[in-house]
Design a protein around this motif. Structure first.
Motif, short mmCIF file in Angstrom:
data_model
loop_
_atom_site.label_atom_id
_atom_site.label_comp_id
_atom_site.label_asym_id
_atom_site.label_seq_id
_atom_site.Cartn_x
_atom_site.Cartn_y
_atom_site.Cartn_z
N GLU A 1 -52.14 6.45 -32.91
CA GLU A 1 -51.15 7.13 -33.72
C GLU A 1 -49.90 7.06 -33.39
OE1 GLU A 1 -52.82 11.17 -34.09
OE2 GLU A 1 -54.76 10.43 -34.45
N ILE A 2 -48.97 7.13 -34.30
CA ILE A 2 -47.46 6.97 -34.12
C ILE A 2 -47.16 8.23 -33.16
CG2 ILE A 2 -45.19 7.46 -34.86
CD1 ILE A 2 -46.10 5.18 -35.97
N TYR A 3 -46.65 7.76 -32.02
CA TYR A 3 -46.09 8.52 -30.91
C TYR A 3 -44.54 8.63 -30.82
CZ TYR A 3 -45.53 9.79 -25.74
OH TYR A 3 -45.07 10.50 -24.80
N ARG A 4 -43.92 9.80 -30.97
CA ARG A 4 -42.62 9.83 -31.08
C ARG A 4 -42.31 11.26 -30.36
NH1 ARG A 4 -41.61 9.73 -36.62
NH2 ARG A 4 -41.89 7.51 -36.83
N PRO A 5 -42.35 11.11 -28.94
CA PRO A 5 -42.26 12.35 -28.15
C PRO A 5 -40.62 12.93 -28.31
CG PRO A 5 -42.21 10.66 -26.55
CD PRO A 5 -42.46 10.06 -27.76
N ALA A 6 -40.49 14.13 -28.36
CA ALA A 6 -39.23 14.74 -28.44
C ALA A 6 -38.40 15.08 -27.00
CB ALA A 6 -38.86 15.90 -29.37
N GLY A 7 -39.39 15.01 -26.12
CA GLY A 7 -38.99 15.38 -24.80
C GLY A 7 -40.36 15.19 -23.86
N PRO A 8 -40.19 15.26 -22.62
CA PRO A 8 -41.19 15.43 -21.73
C PRO A 8 -42.29 16.35 -22.08
CG PRO A 8 -39.04 15.40 -20.38
CD PRO A 8 -38.73 15.47 -21.92
N SER A 9 -42.05 17.63 -22.39
CA SER A 9 -43.13 18.20 -22.73
C SER A 9 -44.09 17.88 -23.92
CB SER A 9 -42.52 19.74 -23.32
OG SER A 9 -41.69 19.60 -24.39
N ASP A 10 -43.55 17.12 -24.94
CA ASP A 10 -44.31 16.40 -25.80
C ASP A 10 -45.24 15.46 -25.09
OD1 ASP A 10 -43.17 17.76 -27.92
OD2 ASP A 10 -42.09 16.14 -28.78
N ALA A 11 -44.78 14.60 -24.23
CA ALA A 11 -45.50 13.71 -23.33
C ALA A 11 -46.70 14.13 -22.68
CB ALA A 11 -44.56 12.76 -22.72
N LEU A 12 -46.32 15.43 -21.83
CA LEU A 12 -47.47 16.15 -21.45
C LEU A 12 -48.40 16.67 -22.10
CD1 LEU A 12 -45.04 17.89 -18.74
CD2 LEU A 12 -46.72 16.17 -18.13
N ALA A 13 -47.90 17.29 -23.26
CA ALA A 13 -48.98 17.59 -24.25
C ALA A 13 -49.77 16.70 -24.81
CB ALA A 13 -48.28 18.49 -25.29
N SER A 14 -49.30 15.51 -24.91
CA SER A 14 -50.36 14.35 -25.48
C SER A 14 -51.09 13.83 -24.17
CB SER A 14 -49.39 13.03 -25.93
OG SER A 14 -48.23 13.62 -26.49
N GLY A 15 -51.14 14.13 -23.15
CA GLY A 15 -51.68 13.79 -22.02
C GLY A 15 -51.12 12.32 -21.23
N ILE A 16 -49.83 12.55 -21.11
CA ILE A 16 -49.04 11.43 -20.32
C ILE A 16 -48.44 12.24 -19.38
CG2 ILE A 16 -47.34 9.84 -20.21
CD1 ILE A 16 -47.88 9.18 -23.28
N ALA A 17 -48.62 11.87 -17.98
CA ALA A 17 -48.03 12.37 -16.72
C ALA A 17 -47.25 11.42 -16.17
CB ALA A 17 -48.88 13.00 -16.03
N MET A 18 -46.10 11.73 -15.42
CA MET A 18 -45.24 10.62 -14.73
C MET A 18 -44.77 11.44 -13.28
SD MET A 18 -42.04 8.95 -16.01
CE MET A 18 -40.81 8.22 -15.17
N VAL A 19 -44.69 10.59 -12.58
CA VAL A 19 -44.26 10.87 -11.25
C VAL A 19 -42.90 10.19 -10.89
CG1 VAL A 19 -44.33 10.72 -8.66
CG2 VAL A 19 -46.27 11.30 -10.12
N HIS A 20 -41.86 10.78 -11.03
CA HIS A 20 -40.56 10.18 -10.90
C HIS A 20 -40.24 9.61 -9.49
CE1 HIS A 20 -39.27 11.50 -15.07
NE2 HIS A 20 -40.16 12.52 -14.72
#
Lengths: 359, 524
Positions: B74-93
């Protein structure tokens, strides 16, 4: 790294490359808005304009009065720009003018200089004014390098102290107030001896421009060269942009901060000396009122350029003179001139903001 | 519902023609990329290749200017990191975001739960998860008391506890010990074995050999190579990454990339004109910070003329304080430093420069240069007096001298008068080296992390200049957190741990394991 690059580029665009067109259009826009305000308060615009022109260019005397105002603005503004190179904001012009005026008066009246030969009677009080301003600003410099006090706060508060010091000096007969002969004696000093007054360029009181003008021109040229061509200018910039890297490279932060504020204060004090010895001759409470802050605005608007300071100082000098005449002749409140001046600042700052944002 | 087998063959995350600009800079340009479930996908590239920007696009920190992203079809257009987290994407900076005064478990709970918190339950969950992944972590330890490697584990646990479908790690190994790197790569393998995808950003090839299923190589914001069998195609990937041949590279520079075994390039014979007198003598140098913590503890070291001594250690073990104390930026609490017979312990930076100590600081931008000023002014920042008469700068002469040094040190810039900020990191570092190495009578060169953030060509140039300085008889102190760099360049290595010297080692590949253990604080 990219962030630093972007922001420095932004700064370059907004502040280091003065765009003359923008300054001019800001002044024009603010002027037009001012005319509209005059119209809005019900005064005839043509009356107001002719009173304004009469007050600025109408007579040799009017021109000279405007120039004398501009001199003070220019000196404070140049000092501001020099200190600003080291990333210092000197908002204490008002106080530096005040202590300069006090020192000049004191030395001229009681320093025993009146009978000295060849220019010394006015040069020594001027030197005293310069040193007084320098010391006053150096207090802020010492506070900054010893305990880290922000110079915006310290120079501003030192201004308040200086203004009340001035009040005390002219109120107390033990200090500079003239001898009280009656209950009507004004709270002001004696008039300074004639020999300590700055010589007029033309020798004619109908065009009272004094040696302060050529002196200021020379100071502006030296100041400009100092900023663009000297080692001192480069060191100021290095300390202003990156004090840590500068000190690693052997440029002392403390020394540069102290020097920059001392120079700014010296110019402020000198402005006070010029006003007192060249124009007012009598020390009065509030004689510095507004000059320090207008000089500060001239320095701000100049965006780091000495030529810009001169232009802004002349503009403000003439605006002030014209404004006073507008009030006397056409009944336009002087406050309106302040409004126009404020509009110029806002328009310029707004323009700079938009230029900075353009990709 | 989709057919589960179909999901497996469909990419988890698909980038289509994604472009991101910053002003006139094309950070990522027309990039397409598929991340499959269950794979470890390495993004390889040099500094400035666009790797971090790509991660930030995926994690919603930046929005792409062009192109589209699809997540699970599905089209993925995160408005910010919280959207990414909610979609199941996590990141170690690259830089951690931990609250130092709080415990591990509190840091993990932060941002995950509102209202009442059952810390005990969280702590148990956290311990279980850590055990599953094979590492120990005390949930009640304060972040302040943890090593860098342990802090990174907290960041990783913070992500894993969300059970992400896509796990992004941006240059995770830069701060780790050799053993910790191996453990981290094992965690990545485990995560992918559980069906999630791992995106691992790196510029080191060892990691690719050990962990990657597929590799995408970026250069200048574009995809320049892809590989499904990265372990076998390493050479081709390196060529694509650096746009050159591995064999043409400086051998030491290549070894720090992980191409082949670490290889030493021996110095010529050490000049021994003054065999009895050390060039630099450091006696019991101690730095106690204003919180009373001992940052550097009785550091004693002698460096002979022409000798290169490497200081190894995980960052934050006293190296910065050592460098600051030696370069006059920090007054040591006790101890003495001699340069030949001259005591330099309390000299100012200006006096140290005059005494012949050249310093390449660890933080180039904060200490090494004034990026707003011109290249010429920066190259001669500590010697502007030489170009001054009667207070006025002889600018033409300054520019001329700068031009000459720029060509000698291969500093590529449009001219000596342009702003330092317009130079690439490598050219900035070469300019700083040019300034410090050309000091008249350079007795000692102190270089802290001199190759950080540089691409391979610049790394080779930096090594060349450091060796040249040592061959001319300067003592060199090289501080680096890259062990391979020290082994390749230094004559011997001193290991720092919590401000103390843990041991002296030969700079030899066979000592690698021992040095690694010493860096971790294990005395032998």
């Amino acid at each position: 790294m990219t962030d630093a690059m972007l922001s420095s580029e932004k700064r370059n665009r907004a502040w280091l490359r003065p765009s003359v067109m923008i300054s001019i259009s800001a002044v024009v826009v603010a002027g037009l808005l001012g005319l509209f305000l005059i119209f809005a308060i019900g005064v005839s615009v043509s009356d107001a304009l002719s009173a304004f022109i009469e007050g600025t260019l109408g007579s040799p005397y009017a021109i000279a009065a405007s120039i004398n105002r501009s001199i003070a603005f220019a000196l404070v503004g140049i000092g501001f720009v020099i200190a600003n190179r080291a990333n210092l904001v000197n908002v204490g012009g008002e106080g530096q003018i005040a202590v300069g005026g006090i020192a000049a008066t004191a030395v001229a009246l009681y320093g025993g200089v009146a009978d000295l030969p060849a220019g010394l009677p006015f040069m020594i009080p001027l030197l005293a004014a310069l040193i007084a301003g320098m010391i006053w600003a150096s207090i802020a410099g010492i506070l900054k390098i010893k305990v880290g006090t922000n110079e915006v706060i310290s120079t501003l508060l030192l201004s308040f102290i200086a203004v009340w010091l001035l009040y005390w000096c002219v109120q107390s007969p033990a200090i500079l107030r003239k001898p009280m002969t009656s209950s009507a004696t004004l709270p002001e000093s004696l008039e300074i001896p004639d020999s300590t007054k700055l010589p007029l360029l033309t020798g004619d009181y109908s065009f009272p421009v004094n040696v302060g003008l050529p002196a200021t021109v020379i100071i502006a040229i030296v100041g400009g060269l100092l900023l663009t061509k000297s080692l001192f200018g480069v060191q100021l910039r290095a300390v202003g942009f990156n004090p840590v890297a500068a000190s690693r490279a052997g440029i002392s932060y403390s020394r540069m901060v102290l020097l920059a504020l001392a120079v700014a204060g010296a110019l402020g004090g000198l402005a006070g000396g010029f006003m007192l010895l060249g124009d007012q001759y009598v020390l009065k409470d509030g004689f510095s009122s507004g000059y320090g802050f207008d000089g500060l605005v001239a320095g701000l608007l100049a965006r780091g350029s000495v030529v810009g300071v001169i232009a802004a100082a002349l503009l403000f000098g003439f605006l002030r003179s014209g404004g006073i005449n507008m009030e006397m002749v056409a009944g336009v409140p002087t406050a309106l001139v302040m409004v126009i001046q404020g509009l110029i600042v806002v328009t310029l700052a707004g323009a700079a903001f938009f230029i900075g944002r353009r990709p | 519902m989709r057919d589960p087998t179909q999901i497996l063959t469909e990419p988890l995350l698909a980038l289509q023609g994604v472009t991101k600009r910053f002003g006139s800079l094309m950070a990522v340009s027309d990039t397409s990329l598929d991340i499959m479930p269950g794979e470890v996908h390495c993004i390889l590239g040099e500094n400035g290749a666009g790797k971090s920007t790509l991660c930030n696009l995926i994690f919603g920190v930046h929005a792409p200017d062009e192109g589209e992203m699809r997540f699970r079809g599905e089209i993925y257009r995160p408005a910010g990191p919280s959207d990414a987290l909610a979609s199941g994407i996590a990141m170690v900076h690259q830089h951690f975001s931990l609250v130092h005064d709080m415990t591990v478990v509190d840091n993990v709970i932060l941002g995950q739960q509102r209202g009442l918190v059952n810390t005990r339950a969280w702590a148990q969950r956290l311990e279980r998860l850590a055990n599953d992944y094979g590492f120990a972590l005390d949930p009640y330890a304060k972040i302040d008391d943890l090593s860098v490697g342990e802090r990174q584990r907290v960041e990783i646990i913070k992500c894993l506890i969300r059970e992400p479908r896509l796990f992004v790690l941006d240059e995770p190994t830069a701060v780790l010990l050799p053993d910790e790197i191996t453990a981290l790569l094992a965690v990545c393998r485990r995560v992918s074995a559980g069906g999630a995808a791992v995106v691992l950003v790196t510029h080191k090839l060892v990691e690719i050999k050990k962990a990657a299923d597929r590799v995408t190589v970026l250069r200048g914001g574009r995809v320049v190579a892809r590989s499904n069998r990265p372990a076998e195609e390493i050479d081709a990937l390196v060529r694509a990454m650096i746009q050159g041949d591995v064999k043409s590279l400086d051998k030491s520079a290549a070894s720090t990339l992980g191409v082949g075994a670490p290889e030493r390039v021996r110095n010529g014979p050490i000049p021994s004109e003054t065999p009895t007198l050390e060039a630099v003598q450091i006696d019991g140098l101690t730095v106690i910070d204003n919180q009373g913590v001992t940052r550097l503890d009785h550091f004693t070291l002698a460096i002979g003329p022409g000798e290169i001594v490497g200081i190894a250690g995980v960052e934050g073990n006293g190296q910065s304080e050592l460098a600051a104390a030696l370069s006059g930026m920090l007054k040591p609490s006790s101890g003495r430093v001699f340069l030949g017979k001259l005591e330099t312990t309390y000299l100012s930076p200006k006096e140290l420069t005059a005494a012949g100590i050249g310093v390449v600081p660890e933080d180039r931008h904060a200490v090494g240069c004034v990026v707003e000023m011109s290249v010429a002014e920066n190259i001669f920042l500590n010697r502007l007096d030489d170009f001054t008469s009667f207070g006025f700068l002889r600018r033409k002469e300054l520019l001329g001298a700068a031009r000459e040094l720029m060509s000698r040190f291969d500093v590529r810039a449009a001219g000596p008068g342009i702003a330092f900020s317009a130079l690439s990191g490598g050219n900035q570092q070469k300019a700083v080296l040019a300034r410090e190495i050309t000091l008249p009578k350079l007795t000692c060169l102190l270089a802290a992390q001199p190759t950080r953030g540089l691409d391979v060509g610049a790394v080779a140039a930096v090594y060349g200049h450091i060796r040249a300085a040592s061959q001319r008889g300067s003592a060199v102190l090289l501080i680096s957190s890259e062990l391979d760099e020290l082994i390749a360049v230094a004559d011997r290595i001193v290991v720092l741990y919590r401000g103390r010297i843990m041991g002296n080692c030969a700079a030899d590949p066979s000592e690698r394991e021992r040095i690694g253990a010493l860096m971790a604080g294990q005395a032998q």
